[in-house]
Write a protein that holds these residues in place. Structure first.
Motif, PDB file in Angstrom:
ATOM      1  N   CYS A 120       0.858  -1.196   0.000  1.00 43.72           N
ATOM      2  CA  CYS A 120       0.000   0.000   0.000  1.00 43.72           C
ATOM      3  C   CYS A 120       0.890   1.242   0.000  1.00 43.72           C
ATOM      4  N   GLY A 121       1.229   1.705  -1.185  1.00 43.62           N
ATOM      5  CA  GLY A 121       2.097   2.867  -1.318  1.00 43.62           C
ATOM      6  C   GLY A 121       1.308   4.145  -1.513  1.00 43.62           C
ATOM      7  N   PHE A 122       2.041   5.250  -1.610  1.00 44.46           N
ATOM      8  CA  PHE A 122       1.438   6.580  -1.700  1.00 44.46           C
ATOM      9  C   PHE A 122       2.087   7.347  -2.856  1.00 44.46           C
ATOM     10  N   ALA A 123       1.346   8.266  -3.418  1.00 44.49           N
ATOM     11  CA  ALA A 123       1.867   9.120  -4.483  1.00 44.49           C
ATOM     12  C   ALA A 123       1.261  10.505  -4.315  1.00 44.49           C
ATOM     13  N   PHE A 124       2.072  11.526  -4.531  1.00 46.31           N
ATOM     14  CA  PHE A 124       1.612  12.903  -4.392  1.00 46.31           C
ATOM     15  C   PHE A 124       2.066  13.709  -5.599  1.00 46.31           C
ATOM     16  N   GLU A 125       1.146  14.440  -6.168  1.00 50.26           N
ATOM     17  CA  GLU A 125       1.523  15.418  -7.186  1.00 50.26           C
ATOM     18  C   GLU A 125       2.505  16.404  -6.550  1.00 50.26           C
ATOM     19  N   GLN A 126       3.466  16.861  -7.327  1.00 51.56           N
ATOM     20  CA  GLN A 126       4.625  17.571  -6.786  1.00 51.56           C
ATOM     21  C   GLN A 126       4.258  18.721  -5.849  1.00 51.56           C
ATOM     22  N   ARG A 131       5.757   8.212  -3.896  1.00 50.52           N
ATOM     23  CA  ARG A 131       6.177   8.754  -5.189  1.00 50.52           C
ATOM     24  C   ARG A 131       5.861  10.235  -5.241  1.00 50.52           C
ATOM     25  N   LEU A 132       6.819  11.017  -5.674  1.00 55.23           N
ATOM     26  CA  LEU A 132       6.636  12.445  -5.907  1.00 55.23           C
ATOM     27  C   LEU A 132       6.743  12.683  -7.401  1.00 55.23           C
ATOM     28  N   ALA A 173       9.845   6.923   5.495  1.00 54.52           N
ATOM     29  CA  ALA A 173       9.468   6.741   4.091  1.00 54.52           C
ATOM     30  C   ALA A 173      10.677   6.575   3.195  1.00 54.52           C
ATOM     31  N   LYS A 174      10.451   5.881   2.082  1.00 55.78           N
ATOM     32  CA  LYS A 174      11.389   5.805   0.973  1.00 55.78           C
ATOM     33  C   LYS A 174      10.703   6.460  -0.229  1.00 55.78           C
ATOM     34  N   TYR A 175      11.465   7.219  -0.993  1.00 56.18           N
ATOM     35  CA  TYR A 175      10.866   8.056  -2.026  1.00 56.18           C
ATOM     36  C   TYR A 175      11.213   7.597  -3.443  1.00 56.18           C
ATOM     37  N   MET A 176      10.178   7.532  -4.262  1.00 55.09           N
ATOM     38  CA  MET A 176      10.349   7.415  -5.706  1.00 55.09           C
ATOM     39  C   MET A 176      10.391   8.839  -6.249  1.00 55.09           C
ATOM     40  N   VAL A 177      11.509   9.233  -6.782  1.00 56.94           N
ATOM     41  CA  VAL A 177      11.692  10.616  -7.226  1.00 56.94           C
ATOM     42  C   VAL A 177      11.580  10.675  -8.742  1.00 56.94           C
ATOM     43  N   TYR A 196      -1.152   4.999  -4.419  1.00 55.20           N
ATOM     44  CA  TYR A 196      -2.393   5.729  -4.680  1.00 55.20           C
ATOM     45  C   TYR A 196      -2.119   7.230  -4.731  1.00 55.20           C
ATOM     46  N   GLN A 197      -2.590   7.864  -5.785  1.00 55.01           N
ATOM     47  CA  GLN A 197      -2.294   9.262  -6.068  1.00 55.01           C
ATOM     48  C   GLN A 197      -3.130  10.217  -5.214  1.00 55.01           C
ATOM     49  N   GLN A 198      -2.516  11.306  -4.817  1.00 54.20           N
ATOM     50  CA  GLN A 198      -3.243  12.375  -4.131  1.00 54.20           C
ATOM     51  C   GLN A 198      -2.829  13.721  -4.726  1.00 54.20           C
ATOM     52  N   ILE A 199      -3.828  14.500  -5.052  1.00 58.80           N
ATOM     53  CA  ILE A 199      -3.660  15.864  -5.541  1.00 58.80           C
ATOM     54  C   ILE A 199      -4.678  16.711  -4.784  1.00 58.80           C
ATOM     55  N   MET A 200      -4.306  17.885  -4.371  1.00 58.83           N
ATOM     56  CA  MET A 200      -5.209  18.687  -3.551  1.00 58.83           C
ATOM     57  C   MET A 200      -6.597  18.821  -4.170  1.00 58.83           C
TER      58      MET A 200
END
Length: 616
Positions: free
Chosen positions: A111-117, A153-154, A203-207, A428-432
């Motif tokens: 269950c990973g996370f992703a955020f728009e920059q 992921r960023l 956390a570990k980051y996918m850049v 899973y992506q998150q954008i404001m």
């Protein structure tokens, strides 16, 4: 009008409402019901006719041997059918040892996370400059269940066309808000941006670094800043580019800004993508000496949009690109795709949209057949991940479709099916501004910080995975009702999955995506399916935790519980237990436990060899 004459009018209605072939098969059966159906007036709506049939069918259930599939065929529109409330139990056989075709071991960080920059800064820090404890606690609520670390992921389209400005004091511009879309072509970040990653210390980051730009110096500067700001030990991978299969010779960003050749990439083929990927990764490795040798890069990261009115994007083919030598330097750590299922609709579209389980499984199976199967055969050990996932596409948001119990159930089943088909991780992506978010981290554009309905899928899935690091997942067959007739199919829109630890089944998840929504005036009583689950020898009791809302598919986060618990902004993202006391402990009788799963509900079963005070 006599019932037979009125029935004749209904019988020919619109070539049987667009279901002529179905009607040809079922009309003889309908003829036998006609005398007992309280037919509506001639101007009544077709839905009233269906309701009348449903009532008559349920009254006749005890007197007929016709299978439940007849009822589903009559009243179900698409695969998101409505099940009758009283049906015989369906059977679920659980292989005692690991089921044939089970997945590889599931990563505890699945269950990973992703955020728009730009959005990431709002999730990481409050408006008064402090670490966002609300976000920290919500992430911890998920990862603590498996013992994994969050892989974040960023990235997104905006940073692929963005710029790193060493002199910029603000971490990211423009500032992301709930009511503004990501600013493709104008996004900039400064050196302070990377410090926000320290607010999630485990956390570990996918850049993601830019590849859309033709300026390699921009890509190198971005990578160097990330490595120095995050620390190489906290970086999971470097990912050049975002959705390169959508690069275009005519692409324009926000406000019509030109983002195409000569300054930016144009349309890529398999050959040109491989060449560009190799050029950019070689330049990064040459300039950024801190990067480790070996496999440290994510590849592909292509768009795969599925669903009604959204044709699949032109994929860069995994097998073909490997044949062209994309991994000749042996630097690829994982292959990634994105996933969005259709365009967001309104509340009335949820049943035939996200809650169409057959469609979701078909799309995932297509990915498995196209890419995962080849990787497992030809590049064993190289994982396939979905590192940007949202439930649907919508430039702004449609919370009534994208963030209700129905969409949370879609997400739970999607994750479970992905595990069973070999997907190694979902970010899973998150954008404001997005309607499909897990939570809104700060107050924005008149909306209070809050937990959204979709969040509830995450602790459910994490509990299913467990913390052994050796969990393997298999989908279970649900047999037919009405005795031992194996030709009778199981219920539509219901799926069951088993989690095996050390080859012993420990947990079972069942998702019932049949649509029931109490917010509709004509919802009626809530149907359910009853499952007789054959559990392995030695299992004495089963704990059943429910992911549910009394309002059904249309329920918002404030009405949803998982295992009786809620997570709220008022609790700063910490679990509030005992909100609803619906967890059950059931006794296994003769190797079978009987479980009822309501329409628009998912349940998690924990199998135990201990005797506890249970209800039979």
């Amino acid at each position: 009008m006599a019932p037979q004459l009125e029935y004749g009018a209904w019988r020919s209605w619109g070539s049987w409402g667009g279901y002529k072939s179905l009607g040809d098969v079922l009309l003889p059966e309908l003829d036998s019901l006609v005398s007992q159906v309280p037919f509506p007036p001639p101007k009544a709506r077709p839905s009233e006719f269906i309701s009348a049939l449903r009532l008559s069918w349920m009254k006749m259930w005890s007197q007929t041997s016709k299978p439940v599939s007849l009822f589903l065929a009559i009243t179900g529109i698409g695969s998101a059918a409505v099940l009758p409330d009283k049906t015989p139990p369906f059977s679920v056989k659980v292989p005692e040892n690991t089921a044939q075709g089970a997945s590889a071991n599931i990563d505890t960080s699945f269950c990973g996370f992703a955020f728009e920059q730009s959005s990431f800064t709002r999730y990481a820090q409050t408006d008064d400059g402090k670490p966002n404890v609300f976000s920290q606690n919500l992430i911890q609520a998920i990862t603590s269940r498996t013992g994994g670390h969050p892989i974040i992921r960023l990235g997104g389209t905006s940073p692929d066309y963005g710029k790193y400005l060493p002199g910029q004091k603000a971490p990211a511009l423009p500032v992301a808000e709930q009511d503004n879309y990501q600013d493709v072509g104008h996004t900039t970040i400064g050196p302070s941006y990377w410090g926000f990653t320290r607010h999630f210390p485990t956390a570990k980051y996918m850049v993601q670094v830019p590849m859309a730009t033709k300026n390699l110096s921009e890509t190198i500067a971005w990578t160097q800043a990330a490595v120095h700001g995050i620390g190489i030990e906290n970086i999971h991978s470097i990912q050049p580019g975002n959705e390169p299969n959508l690069y275009s010779d005519t692409y324009r960003g926000e406000g019509g800004i030109e983002l195409h050749p000569p300054e930016y990439q144009g349309t890529l083929t398999n050959q040109t993508y491989v060449a560009e990927y190799q050029k950019y990764t070689a330049a990064i490795l040459e300039a950024v000496k801190e990067l480790p040798k070996g496999r440290f890069f994510t590849a592909f990261d292509v768009a795969t949009h599925y669903g009604r009115n959204v044709p699949p994007g032109p994929l860069l083919d995994v097998e073909r690109c490997f044949a062209l030598g994309i991994d000749s330097s042996r630097i690829i750590k994982e292959v990634s795709h994105h996933y969005y299922q259709g365009s967001a609709g309104g509340a009335s579209d949820l049943a035939r949209g996200l809650m169409d389980m057959a469609a979701t499984h078909r799309y995932v199976d297509d990915l498995a057949a196209r890419s995962i199967a080849w990787l497992s055969r030809s590049r064993p050990g190289l994982p396939f991940v979905l590192n940007e996932v949202g439930n649907s596409l919508q430039p702004r948001n449609s919370y009534a479709y994208q963030n209700r119990l129905g969409s949370a159930l879609w997400q739970a089943d999607f994750y479970l099916h992905c595990m069973a088909r070999g997907v190694a991780r979902v970010n899973y992506q998150q954008i404001m501004h997005a309607g499909y978010n897990l939570w809104l981290p700060v107050a924005s554009a008149g909306h209070a910080a809050q937990v959204f309905a979709n969040f509830y899928s995450q602790p459910f899935v994490a509990d299913f995975i467990g913390g052994s690091g050796k969990t393997r997942v298999a989908r279970l067959d649900i047999g037919g009702s009405g005795g031992d007739d194996e030709n009778v199919k199981g219920p539509a829109n219901v799926a069951a999955y088993a989690a095996y630890d050390d080859d012993v089944v420990r947990r079972i998840a069942v998702a019932n995506l049949n649509y029931w929504n109490k917010t509709n005036a004509d919802a009626g009583d809530r149907p359910s399916v009853v499952l007789d689950i054959n559990v392995p020898a030695g299992v004495k009791t089963v704990e059943v935790a429910h992911l549910n809302s009394p309002l059904g598919a249309g329920g918002g986060a404030d009405t949803i519980t998982y295992g009786g618990s809620q997570w709220t902004f008022e609790s700063l993202g910490k679990e509030v237990k005992g909100v609803r006391k619906d967890t059950e402990n059931l006794v296994v009788k003769d190797g079978v436990v009987r479980v009822t799963v309501k329409s628009s509900e998912a349940v998690l079963l924990r199998l135990s060899t201990d005797k506890v005070k249970c209800k039979p």
